[in-house]
Design a protein around this motif. Structure first.
Motif, PDB file in Angstrom:
ATOM      1  N   LYS A  24     169.485  -7.183  33.723  1.00 53.20           N
ATOM      2  CA  LYS A  24     170.916  -7.259  34.016  1.00 53.20           C
ATOM      3  C   LYS A  24     171.524  -5.915  34.389  1.00 53.20           C
ATOM      4  N   ALA A  25     170.952  -4.830  33.924  1.00 51.84           N
ATOM      5  CA  ALA A  25     171.507  -3.502  34.219  1.00 51.84           C
ATOM      6  C   ALA A  25     170.374  -2.549  34.574  1.00 51.84           C
ATOM      7  N   PRO A  26     169.825  -2.657  35.786  1.00 47.12           N
ATOM      8  CA  PRO A  26     168.731  -1.756  36.175  1.00 47.12           C
ATOM      9  C   PRO A  26     169.171  -0.304  36.149  1.00 47.12           C
ATOM     10  N   GLY A  27     168.333   0.521  35.583  1.00 47.40           N
ATOM     11  CA  GLY A  27     168.627   1.949  35.548  1.00 47.40           C
ATOM     12  C   GLY A  27     167.927   2.703  36.657  1.00 47.40           C
ATOM     13  N   PHE A  28     167.666   2.054  37.763  1.00 45.95           N
ATOM     14  CA  PHE A  28     166.956   2.690  38.871  1.00 45.95           C
ATOM     15  C   PHE A  28     167.405   2.042  40.172  1.00 45.95           C
ATOM     16  N   ALA A  29     167.040   2.657  41.280  1.00 51.27           N
ATOM     17  CA  ALA A  29     167.287   2.128  42.620  1.00 51.27           C
ATOM     18  C   ALA A  29     166.059   2.426  43.476  1.00 51.27           C
ATOM     19  N   LEU A  30     165.956   1.764  44.612  1.00 54.42           N
ATOM     20  CA  LEU A  30     164.818   1.956  45.501  1.00 54.42           C
ATOM     21  C   LEU A  30     165.091   3.088  46.483  1.00 54.42           C
ATOM     22  N   LEU A  31     164.038   3.811  46.815  1.00 49.37           N
ATOM     23  CA  LEU A  31     164.145   4.891  47.798  1.00 49.37           C
ATOM     24  C   LEU A  31     164.162   4.315  49.203  1.00 49.37           C
ATOM     25  N   GLY A  32     164.715   5.080  50.121  1.00 46.46           N
ATOM     26  CA  GLY A  32     164.710   4.673  51.524  1.00 46.46           C
ATOM     27  C   GLY A  32     163.325   4.805  52.131  1.00 46.46           C
ATOM     28  N   GLU A  33     163.036   3.944  53.091  1.00 46.78           N
ATOM     29  CA  GLU A  33     161.738   3.967  53.760  1.00 46.78           C
ATOM     30  C   GLU A  33     161.736   5.029  54.854  1.00 46.78           C
ATOM     31  N   LYS A  34     160.602   5.683  55.012  1.00 48.20           N
ATOM     32  CA  LYS A  34     160.471   6.701  56.047  1.00 48.20           C
ATOM     33  C   LYS A  34     160.477   6.048  57.436  1.00 48.20           C
ATOM     34  N   GLY A  35     161.080   6.730  58.395  1.00 46.41           N
ATOM     35  CA  GLY A  35     161.055   6.250  59.770  1.00 46.41           C
ATOM     36  C   GLY A  35     159.716   6.511  60.435  1.00 46.41           C
ATOM     37  N   GLU A  36     159.431   5.765  61.496  1.00 46.24           N
ATOM     38  CA  GLU A  36     158.163   5.928  62.218  1.00 46.24           C
ATOM     39  C   GLU A  36     158.122   7.274  62.935  1.00 46.24           C
ATOM     40  N   VAL A  37     156.944   7.851  62.979  1.00 48.85           N
ATOM     41  CA  VAL A  37     156.695   9.079  63.731  1.00 48.85           C
ATOM     42  C   VAL A  37     155.525   8.804  64.665  1.00 48.85           C
ATOM     43  N   ARG A  38     155.759   8.905  65.968  1.00 50.47           N
ATOM     44  CA  ARG A  38     154.725   8.533  66.936  1.00 50.47           C
ATOM     45  C   ARG A  38     154.676   9.558  68.059  1.00 50.47           C
ATOM     46  N   ASP A  39     153.455   9.816  68.520  1.00 54.09           N
ATOM     47  CA  ASP A  39     153.237  10.613  69.730  1.00 54.09           C
ATOM     48  C   ASP A  39     152.929   9.644  70.866  1.00 54.09           C
ATOM     49  N   LEU A  40     153.768   9.632  71.875  1.00 57.41           N
ATOM     50  CA  LEU A  40     153.649   8.677  72.968  1.00 57.41           C
ATOM     51  C   LEU A  40     153.518   9.417  74.296  1.00 57.41           C
ATOM     52  N   THR A  41     152.748   8.833  75.190  1.00 56.67           N
ATOM     53  CA  THR A  41     152.595   9.371  76.537  1.00 56.67           C
ATOM     54  C   THR A  41     153.437   8.533  77.498  1.00 56.67           C
ATOM     55  N   LEU A  42     154.279   9.198  78.261  1.00 51.01           N
ATOM     56  CA  LEU A  42     155.086   8.533  79.275  1.00 51.01           C
ATOM     57  C   LEU A  42     154.531   8.892  80.657  1.00 51.01           C
ATOM     58  N   GLU A  43     154.249   7.870  81.455  1.00 44.06           N
ATOM     59  CA  GLU A  43     153.779   8.060  82.815  1.00 44.06           C
ATOM     60  C   GLU A  43     154.737   7.358  83.759  1.00 44.06           C
ATOM     61  N   LEU A  44     155.125   8.050  84.810  1.00 49.25           N
ATOM     62  CA  LEU A  44     156.029   7.481  85.801  1.00 49.25           C
ATOM     63  C   LEU A  44     155.219   6.984  86.988  1.00 49.25           C
ATOM     64  N   LYS A  45     155.352   5.710  87.279  1.00 49.75           N
ATOM     65  CA  LYS A  45     154.700   5.098  88.442  1.00 49.75           C
ATOM     66  C   LYS A  45     155.801   4.708  89.412  1.00 49.75           C
ATOM     67  N   THR A  46     155.842   5.404  90.535  1.00 53.65           N
ATOM     68  CA  THR A  46     156.922   5.225  91.492  1.00 53.65           C
ATOM     69  C   THR A  46     157.048   3.774  91.920  1.00 53.65           C
ATOM     70  N   VAL A  47     158.270   3.263  91.879  1.00 50.42           N
ATOM     71  CA  VAL A  47     158.544   1.893  92.303  1.00 50.42           C
ATOM     72  C   VAL A  47     158.906   1.931  93.786  1.00 50.42           C
ATOM     73  N   ALA A  48     157.947   1.637  94.641  1.00 50.18           N
ATOM     74  CA  ALA A  48     158.152   1.677  96.092  1.00 50.18           C
ATOM     75  C   ALA A  48     157.485   0.468  96.737  1.00 50.18           C
ATOM     76  N   ASP A  49     158.011   0.059  97.903  1.00 46.23           N
ATOM     77  CA  ASP A  49     157.424  -1.076  98.620  1.00 46.23           C
ATOM     78  C   ASP A  49     156.215  -0.659  99.431  1.00 46.23           C
ATOM     79  N   VAL A  50     156.281   0.530 100.015  1.00 42.91           N
ATOM     80  CA  VAL A  50     155.210   1.015 100.889  1.00 42.91           C
ATOM     81  C   VAL A  50     154.724   2.348 100.358  1.00 42.91           C
ATOM     82  N   GLY A  51     153.405   2.492 100.218  1.00 38.29           N
ATOM     83  CA  GLY A  51     152.813   3.741  99.782  1.00 38.29           C
ATOM     84  C   GLY A  51     152.006   4.362 100.905  1.00 38.29           C
ATOM     85  N   LEU A  52     152.284   5.624 101.220  1.00 36.20           N
ATOM     86  CA  LEU A  52     151.571   6.346 102.263  1.00 36.20           C
ATOM     87  C   LEU A  52     150.456   7.166 101.633  1.00 36.20           C
ATOM     88  N   VAL A  53     149.225   6.949 102.066  1.00 33.34           N
ATOM     89  CA  VAL A  53     148.083   7.699 101.554  1.00 33.34           C
ATOM     90  C   VAL A  53     147.401   8.391 102.720  1.00 33.34           C
TER      91      VAL A  53
END
Length: 481
Positions: free
Chosen positions: A136-165
């Protein structure tokens, strides 16, 4: 000069959840006010959002660390902590997100497309939320959860209709500059473009986009030169155009051998976006050939000589142009639009799936227990690990609450089934403790089936004997009435 960056590694850190508050209501003439600790706020998430006004990943090159705000802790009087604000990070259209192992996580195409790169942690419950009939009277509380930590790779792929090679200095950037309003760097000496150039081309009342892929050389698909860095930009193109330098004086090169060398590199390249239903296989994309620099007399002769041979061997439409005199550009523009339009129309239409509403559990309730090979056990599971992370081990009541939760989940039953003995090491997440089965008041008793207790059975037998003796004493003449 603006700098083009199309591949970066970012370090995304979501916000931590705020701690819950352990508080008791205090008011004059109300000594039993009860618990009133508020919950902690959830941490902010790192969210990638496609913005049409962003065209490069340059900002992440200089500032690779993105951190969201943490949640605030709870307070007394049932005041919950404020939630951390989500950090929205703007990325260009066509950004692909990969994890540390190179696994594709998201393909962000279309303005407003969102992807949660790192999820914020949950806030801890205050003691008001933990109160129950048994506690009825808890003498404690829960700790907050840690946030995610991630290393991510971002690659940009040009959005084009025609590609010149094409090979370096074949005239791809010059072609983009004369058929669109783009102004790429062009010079009268041999050099290779270091960044893809994107231009918008008008074909009557229709428009389409054209991108030039920086010069390819044999071995580009294996990482030679800059080809591997920029071959990714052809993955989204609906039509591929070979731009051939008919005026080259390099020995061993001619239009036919140039096309064969480029096709070999395209065939050897493994796209990241395998199975993209919107564009199909890279080998199936329509092709066209542009024989460039026909303003040079020798180049014009070479173009006329090989034009029929190219059409016969490869079966692709072939055009002769000059970016200097702009000869042959108008027929090329309308032909490219016809190819783009025909290819887009041939793709299967995306059918919007019928929405199905199903309740989705917040977390998996399952868990597994396995021996660690040294006499101890390891518990795996989303809930057990989260519960351990939210427990304040400096508070004995909080530790007892954790033990109750694990017991209700079935962790103790599973440990007993696997032969665990009191005192063996049990690891959950980053915490290892000596396991002791739950017993009343910490009294050591022999392990028995759940729901039974040898001491209770013995007490019942003694009480029954005493009651039987008392009844005999009452029946005896002269005994107590």
């Amino acid at each position: 000069m603006p700098r083009f960056v199309d591949r970066v590694v970012i370090h995304a850190r979501a916000g931590n959840g705020g701690n819950g508050c352990a508080s008791v209501h205090r008011e004059k003439f109300k000594p039993l006010g009860g618990p009133d600790g508020g919950n902690g706020g959830r941490g902010g998430s790192v969210v990638l959002v496609v913005d049409p006004q962003v065209h490069t990943l340059l900002d992440f090159h200089f500032r690779p660390h993105v951190v969201a705000a943490s949640g605030k802790p709870g307070a007394g009087s049932n005041r919950d902590g404020a939630a951390g604000v989500d950090l929205e990070v703007k990325v260009p259209d066509g950004t692909v997100v990969l994890d540390e192992n190179g696994r594709l996580l998201a393909d962000l195409v279309g303005a407003g497309t969102r992807f949660v790169a790192a999820a914020g942690g949950r806030g801890g419950l205050g003691n008001a939320a933990l109160a129950s009939r048994a506690r009825k009277a808890p003498g404690f509380a829960l700790l907050g959860e840690k946030g995610e930590v991630r290393d991510l790779t971002l690659e940009l792929k040009t959005v084009a209709d025609v590609g010149l090679v094409g090979f370096p200095s074949a005239g791809k950037s010059s072609l983009v500059s004369v058929i669109s309003a783009a102004k790429p760097k062009i010079a009268d000496y041999p050099f290779t473009t270091l960044a893809p150039n994107l231009g918008v081309v008008s074909a009557g009342e229709h428009t389409f986009t054209v991108a030039d892929v920086p010069g390819l050389i044999p071995g580009a698909s294996a990482g030679r030169g800059l080809g591997l860095d920029f071959l990714r930009h052809i993955e989204r193109c609906a039509v591929l155009v070979h731009v051939i330098d008919c005026a080259t004086a390099e020995p061993g090169r001619d239009p036919i051998s140039d096309i064969e060398a480029l096709e070999a590199e395209l065939a050897a390249y493994t796209p990241t976006l395998q199975g993209d239903s919107t564009l199909g296989d890279l080998a199936e994309r329509p092709r066209a050939v542009v024989l460039n620099k026909i303003d040079v007399p020798e180049a014009r002769e070479m173009a006329e000589f090989v034009r029929e041979e190219i059409a016969r061997r490869f079966g692709w439409p072939t055009f002769t142009v000059s970016t200097v005199t702009r000869e042959g550009l108008r027929p090329l523009i309308f032909a490219l639009w016809d190819m783009v339009s025909a290819y887009r129309d041939a793709q299967p239409a995306a059918v919007a799936p019928r929405p199905v509403i199903r309740p989705i559990p917040v977390d998996e309730t399952g868990f597994t227990v396995e021996p660690d090979g040294h006499g101890g056990f390891v518990v795996h599971g989303v809930r057990p690990q989260r519960w351990v992370n939210q427990t304040d081990f400096d508070n004995d009541e909080a530790v007892g609450y954790l033990a109750d939760r694990l017991a209700r989940l079935g962790v103790e039953d599973e440990l007993l089934r696997l032969g665990a003995r009191p005192g063996c090491a049990v690891t959950i997440g980053d915490v290892t403790f000596d396991w002791e089965p739950q017993t009343p008041a910490g009294v050591d008793v022999p392990l028995s089936g759940r729901g039974t207790d040898a001491r209770l059975e013995q007490t019942d037998r003694v009480s029954a004997a005493e009651r039987k003796a008392a009844r005999r004493e009452r029946r005896r003449p002269g005994g107590p009435s």
